[in-house]
Design an enzyme around this catalytic site. Structure first.
Site, mmCIF file in Angstrom:
data_model
loop_
_atom_site.group_PDB
_atom_site.id
_atom_site.type_symbol
_atom_site.label_atom_id
_atom_site.label_comp_id
_atom_site.label_asym_id
_atom_site.label_seq_id
_atom_site.Cartn_x
_atom_site.Cartn_y
_atom_site.Cartn_z
ATOM 1 N N CYS A 88 0.810 -1.224 0.000
ATOM 2 C CA CYS A 88 0.000 0.000 0.000
ATOM 3 C C CYS A 88 0.842 1.271 0.000
ATOM 4 C CB CYS A 88 -0.952 -0.007 1.183
ATOM 5 S SG CYS A 88 -2.182 -1.330 1.090
ATOM 6 N N HIS A 127 -3.177 6.949 2.449
ATOM 7 C CA HIS A 127 -3.594 5.702 1.817
ATOM 8 C C HIS A 127 -4.995 5.360 2.303
ATOM 9 C CE1 HIS A 127 -3.987 1.591 0.670
ATOM 10 N NE2 HIS A 127 -3.897 1.154 1.914
ATOM 11 N N ASN A 166 -10.038 -0.347 -0.971
ATOM 12 C CA ASN A 166 -8.577 -0.253 -0.897
ATOM 13 C C ASN A 166 -7.984 -0.814 -2.186
ATOM 14 O OD1 ASN A 166 -5.862 -0.461 -0.368
ATOM 15 N ND2 ASN A 166 -6.084 -1.538 1.574
#
Length: 336
Positions: free
Chosen positions: A120, A261, A291
Site C-alpha cells: 500500500c 492511503h 482499498n
C-alpha cells in the site's frame, strides 16, 4: 555520466491520471457471497463499493489508460519518458516486470524501469524513486505508476478481506520544475519487517512455490491480522507525517490537504485526529473504490483535484502504511 556533486534540480508532477474498471461490486453484492451486510461493512471500513476487473484483465491493462492520459496532460509523448517505476502488489507476472510490459504497451521506447513492491506504500515509494531520477538529471521525465488488481488475490469467501479491496490504477509524470515553481519538497520512509506476518500472501514465491497443497490451503490469497494492522497503521501514519513536517519546520495547520492511503475510514480519522489535522483538509474517497493498494493515493489526488479541493500551489502531505510493514510520506507543493 552524472556528476555526483551536482545540485539536485526541483521536480514537479506534470501529469496525473487514474483509471478504474467499469464493473462495480457493491456491499449488497457481497451480502450474496459471504455472511456480511452493507451496514457492517460501512461501519467498520467506510466502503460502499469497489471496482473489479473482468476475468483476464491484468494490472498493466488498467495502468495503460492512466499512464497514457498522464503523459498527454504533461504535454509529452511516450517516447519522452526515460524511466518507469511501477508500484504494484499484483504484477502481471513475477517476470517479466509489469514495468516492462507497460513500457511495450504504451510505446515508451526510450524508457527503462522496474517494479517496486511496497504494497500500500507502492505509490509513495515509487514517487520518491521517480523524483530521484529526475532530480539528479538521470532522465528528463519519469512515469510513476501505482496500480493493483487486488481481486486476483482475494478470497471471496473470506469476509475479513473481500469487503476491503478493489482494483484501480493511477499514474503521474515527473518533470523538472523551474526555480520557485511548486514541486516535490521532501520524502520520508521506513520499514518494519517484523510486521510481515500480519499482512501477507503466504504462497507463490520461493518460500512456498505453487503446489496442490498451497492451492488447497488458499495460501495464494491475502491473509490479514486486522487488529495488528489497524493499530500499526494509525500509529505510523501519525508518526511518519509528524516526522516529515518537523523536518521541514511545518505544522499540520500549514497543510492545505492531507492525502492518506485509503485502507479504512477509521484508520484515517484516528490518525489525522492524533496528528491534529483539520478534518476539512483530509481526503477520504474509499467509499467509492475500497482499498486499491498502490492505486489509492493517486485516485484520492485525482478526486480532490476534480472537486476543486486541490489547487496549484497547495501544500500537500501524502502518507501510507502497507504490508511489510512499509511506511511512507511525501511532502509537495501541488503543481497542476
Amino acid at each position: 555520466m552524472n556528476d555526483p556533486g551536482r545540485r539536485l534540480r526541483p521536480v514537479r508532477i506534470s501529469g496525473l491520471a487514474t483509471y478504474v474498471p467499469p464493473h462495480v461490486l457493491t456491499n449488497h453484492d457481497l451480502e450474496k457471497l459471504v455472511d456480511t451486510s452493507d451496514e457492517w461493512i460501512l461501519q467498520r471500513t467506510g466502503i460502499r463499493e469497489r471496482h473489479i476487473v473482468e476475468k483476464g484483465v491484468a494490472t498493466s491493462d488498467i495502468a495503460k489508460p492512466a499512464a497514457c492520459e498522464a503523459i498527454r496532460e504533461a504535454g509529452l509523448t511516450a517516447a519522452d519518458i526515460g524511466f518507469i517505476v511501477f508500484g504494484t502488489t499484483t504484477p502481471d507476472t513475477i517476470f517479466p516486470s509489469t514495468a516492462c510490459t507497460l513500457q511495450a504497451k504504451i510505446g515508451a521506447k526510450n524508457a527503462w524501469g522496474f517494479d517496486l513492491g511496497a504494497a500500500c506504500s507502492g505509490f509513495t515509494y515509487s514517487l520518491s524513486v521517480g523524483y530521484q531520477m529526475v532530480a539528479t538529471g538521470a532522465v528528463e521525465h519519469a512515469l510513476v505508476v501505482g496500480a493493483d488488481v487486488m481481486s486476483s488475490i482475494i478470497d471471496y469467501t473470506d469476509r475479513a478481506t473481500c469487503v476491503i479491496f478493489g482494483d484501480g490504477a493511477g499514474a503521474a509524470v515527473l518533470s523538472p520544475a523551474e526555480e520557485g515553481e511548486p514541486s516535490i519538497i521532501d520524502f520520508c520512509h521506513l520499514t518494519d519487517g517484523t510486521g510481515g506476518p500480519a499482512l501477507q500472501m503466504p504462497a507463490g514465491g520461493s518460500r512456498l512455490p505453487a503446489s496442490h497443497e498451497t492451492v488447497d490451503q488458499k495460501l495464494h490469497y491475502v491473509k490479514q491480522d486486522g487488529q495488528t494492522v489497524f493499530k500499526f497503521a494509525v500509529r505510523m501514519t501519525e508518526e511518519i507525517s509528524r516526522r516529515i513536517l518537523d523536518r521541514n519546520k511545518l505544522t499540520p495547520d500549514d497543510l492545505d490537504l492531507f492525502v492518506s492511503h485509503q485502507a479504512n475510514r477509521r484508520i484515517i480519522e484516528a490518525a489525522t485526529q492524533k496528528l491534529g489535522v483539520d478534518p476539512n483538509k483530509v481526503v477520504i474517497n474509499l467509499e467509492k473504490y475500497g482499498n486499491t493498494t498502490a492505486g489509492t493515493i493517486p485516485l484520492a489526488l485525482a478526486d480532490a483535484r476534480a472537486s476543486g479541493r486541490l489547487r496549484k500551489g497547495d501544500l500537500v502531505l501524502l502518507a501510507s502504511v502497507g504490508a511489510g510493514f512499509t511506511v511512507g510520506s511525501v511532502l509537495l507543493r501541488w503543481s497542476l
